[in-house]
Design a protein around this motif. Structure first.
Motif, short mmCIF file in Angstrom:
data_model
loop_
_atom_site.label_atom_id
_atom_site.label_comp_id
_atom_site.label_asym_id
_atom_site.label_seq_id
_atom_site.Cartn_x
_atom_site.Cartn_y
_atom_site.Cartn_z
N TYR A 44 0.83 -1.19 0.00
CA TYR A 44 0.00 0.00 0.00
C TYR A 44 0.87 1.24 0.00
CZ TYR A 44 -3.58 3.29 1.58
OH TYR A 44 -4.43 4.35 1.69
N ARG A 45 0.65 2.14 -0.98
CA ARG A 45 1.40 3.39 -1.14
C ARG A 45 2.90 3.19 -1.21
NH1 ARG A 45 -1.57 8.06 2.43
NH2 ARG A 45 -3.53 7.99 1.30
N ASP A 46 3.32 2.13 -1.87
CA ASP A 46 4.75 1.81 -2.04
C ASP A 46 5.49 1.78 -0.70
OD1 ASP A 46 4.56 1.56 -4.81
OD2 ASP A 46 4.80 3.72 -5.09
N GLY A 47 4.89 1.12 0.27
CA GLY A 47 5.48 1.04 1.60
C GLY A 47 6.59 0.01 1.70
N ASP A 70 4.76 -1.18 8.75
CA ASP A 70 4.12 0.12 8.53
C ASP A 70 5.11 1.23 8.85
OD1 ASP A 70 3.13 1.35 11.45
OD2 ASP A 70 3.32 -0.83 11.41
N GLY A 109 -3.54 6.46 7.10
CA GLY A 109 -3.08 6.60 5.72
C GLY A 109 -1.61 6.33 5.51
N CYS A 110 -0.96 5.73 6.49
CA CYS A 110 0.49 5.49 6.36
C CYS A 110 0.75 4.38 5.34
CB CYS A 110 1.10 5.14 7.70
SG CYS A 110 0.66 3.49 8.30
N PRO A 111 1.91 4.42 4.67
CA PRO A 111 2.27 3.33 3.77
C PRO A 111 2.55 2.07 4.59
CG PRO A 111 3.72 5.23 3.48
CD PRO A 111 2.86 5.50 4.65
#
Length: 183
Positions: A44-47, A70, A109-111
């Motif tokens: 998620y979100r290029d985490g 995370d 909303g953290c990656p």
């Protein structure tokens, strides 16, 4: 100890950890971490960053079926979760609780990423039994007694009872008060 000294220790420890774990990308979402097979399930979100995962990884995470990473305040945090088929499974650390963990414990909303461990390594169980020839160590807990010494307890009686293989236990009963007339 001042902050600069603490930061020096942290930097020294990070330099030592660089050589411990090695990330090696493979085809698709598969990768190796120190020769151990993993699969990236969600990014998620290029985490996901394999080098950062290798820098933060610890052997204790080998026992988990799924690892969630995370990002918060530029720090990677790792947490493990179990599959229901794992002998170490506990409901509060099951795969079903990953979504709750992401909503409740992570920054909004953290990656993040979810990684599946393809070869779970369970920790070896250590026996707590004593070996032959050695006597077991008996640890006693002391607590304050709110009763008088045993010799001064005229209202109680103690009785020895066998409990099994060469074991004995004592049972303390309250003495029944008898009327002086019934003797």
């Amino acid at each position: 100890m001042n902050r600069t000294k603490i930061q020096e220790y942290i930097n020294q420890r990070e330099e030592q950890r660089v050589d411990l774990y090695h990330y090696e990308a493979q085809s698709g979402n598969n990768f190796l971490l120190n020769g151990h097979q993993y699969k990236l399930l969600k990014n998620y979100r290029d985490g996901f960053d394999g080098e950062q995962l290798a820098a933060r990884f610890s052997n204790i995470l080998n026992k988990y079926d799924y690892i969630v990473g995370d990002w918060g305040y530029d720090q990677l945090r790792l947490k493990g979760f179990y599959d229901p088929g794992n002998p170490l499974f506990r409901p509060e650390q099951g795969i079903d609780t990953i979504e709750d963990y992401l909503f409740e414990d992570c920054n909004f909303g953290c990656p993040y990423f979810i990684v599946q461990n393809c070869d779970v390594r369970l920790p070896k169980r250590r026996s707590r039994r004593h070996r032959k020839g050695r006597s077991p160590v008996i640890k006693e807990r002391r607590r304050q007694l709110h009763q008088p010494e045993p010799r001064k307890r005229h209202h109680q009686s103690a009785k020895r009872v066998k409990a099994g293989n060469h074991q004995q236990k004592f049972v303390i009963h309250q003495r029944v008060k008898r009327n002086q007339n019934e003797k």
